[in-house]
Motif scaffolding. Sequence first.
Motif, PDB file in Angstrom:
ATOM      1  N   ALA A  23       0.825  -1.132  -0.068  1.00  0.00           N
ATOM      2  CA  ALA A  23       0.119   0.029   0.019  1.00  0.00           C
ATOM      3  C   ALA A  23       0.810   1.337   0.055  1.00  0.00           C
ATOM      4  N   THR A  24       0.681   2.103  -1.044  1.00  0.00           N
ATOM      5  CA  THR A  24       1.539   3.135  -0.943  1.00  0.00           C
ATOM      6  C   THR A  24       0.562   4.552  -1.368  1.00  0.00           C
ATOM      7  N   ALA A  25       0.833   5.426  -0.862  1.00  0.00           N
ATOM      8  CA  ALA A  25       0.214   6.721  -1.234  1.00  0.00           C
ATOM      9  C   ALA A  25       0.371   7.185  -2.588  1.00  0.00           C
ATOM     10  N   PRO A  26      -0.804   7.618  -3.099  1.00  0.00           N
ATOM     11  CA  PRO A  26      -0.907   7.945  -4.610  1.00  0.00           C
ATOM     12  C   PRO A  26       0.127   9.236  -4.850  1.00  0.00           C
ATOM     13  N   VAL A  27       0.685   9.195  -6.196  1.00  0.00           N
ATOM     14  CA  VAL A  27       1.680  10.336  -6.142  1.00  0.00           C
ATOM     15  C   VAL A  27       0.666  11.332  -6.847  1.00  0.00           C
ATOM     16  N   PRO A  28       0.848  12.649  -6.257  1.00  0.00           N
ATOM     17  CA  PRO A  28      -0.153  13.712  -6.793  1.00  0.00           C
ATOM     18  C   PRO A  28       0.198  14.020  -8.547  1.00  0.00           C
ATOM     19  N   ALA A  29      -0.697  14.147  -9.104  1.00  0.00           N
ATOM     20  CA  ALA A  29      -0.760  14.330 -10.574  1.00  0.00           C
ATOM     21  C   ALA A  29       0.315  15.323 -11.250  1.00  0.00           C
ATOM     22  N   GLU A  30       0.287  16.463 -10.301  1.00  0.00           N
ATOM     23  CA  GLU A  30       1.095  17.596 -10.490  1.00  0.00           C
ATOM     24  C   GLU A  30       2.811  17.009 -10.393  1.00  0.00           C
ATOM     25  N   ARG A  31       2.701  16.105  -9.254  1.00  0.00           N
ATOM     26  CA  ARG A  31       4.313  15.795  -9.195  1.00  0.00           C
ATOM     27  C   ARG A  31       4.537  14.809 -10.230  1.00  0.00           C
ATOM     28  N   ALA A  32       3.778  13.889 -10.371  1.00  0.00           N
ATOM     29  CA  ALA A  32       4.025  12.968 -11.431  1.00  0.00           C
ATOM     30  C   ALA A  32       4.363  13.613 -12.800  1.00  0.00           C
ATOM     31  N   LYS A  33       3.811  14.694 -13.305  1.00  0.00           N
ATOM     32  CA  LYS A  33       3.871  15.405 -14.434  1.00  0.00           C
ATOM     33  C   LYS A  33       5.390  16.015 -14.306  1.00  0.00           C
TER      34      LYS A  33
END
Length: 140
Positions: A23-33
């Motif tokens: 279980a991991t926290a999702p990476v925020p979309a802005e950070r992934a981008k």
Amino acid sequence: MFVNITRVAFAAFFVALSAAPGATAPVPAERAKAEKEQAVLAAKLQGEWRGGPCEGRLAFRADGTYEWRDVGPVANVSSGKWAIRGDARAPVLVWKCTQADDEELVGKTVEVPLVRVDEALLVFKCAELPEPRRFERLKN
């Protein structure tokens, strides 16, 4: 009593769920981008570049190391680690010198805003210079 047991059971369930393997926290979309943009920019930066008089030749390698040769009138050499940070609108080249002819550079980290990186040209700003430094990609 029933309320306390329910609270304890709920808390234990929440802790178990939170600590579940994988279980991991999702990476925020802005950070992934931003991370994707940094990787694309880093790929463009890799290779060899030639600057103007006394600016020497830069080599950025895929393993995160760099070498800057023939800098200045005495042809100094420095090398170390490099990385890209920031986003596509304001990328920053970060390099940390680990070896150099000029001992004062060793251990220093320098951050320079990137103005342009493409197939042919690398341009970055230096705080101590009024004009950005320009390097042309060397053809293999």
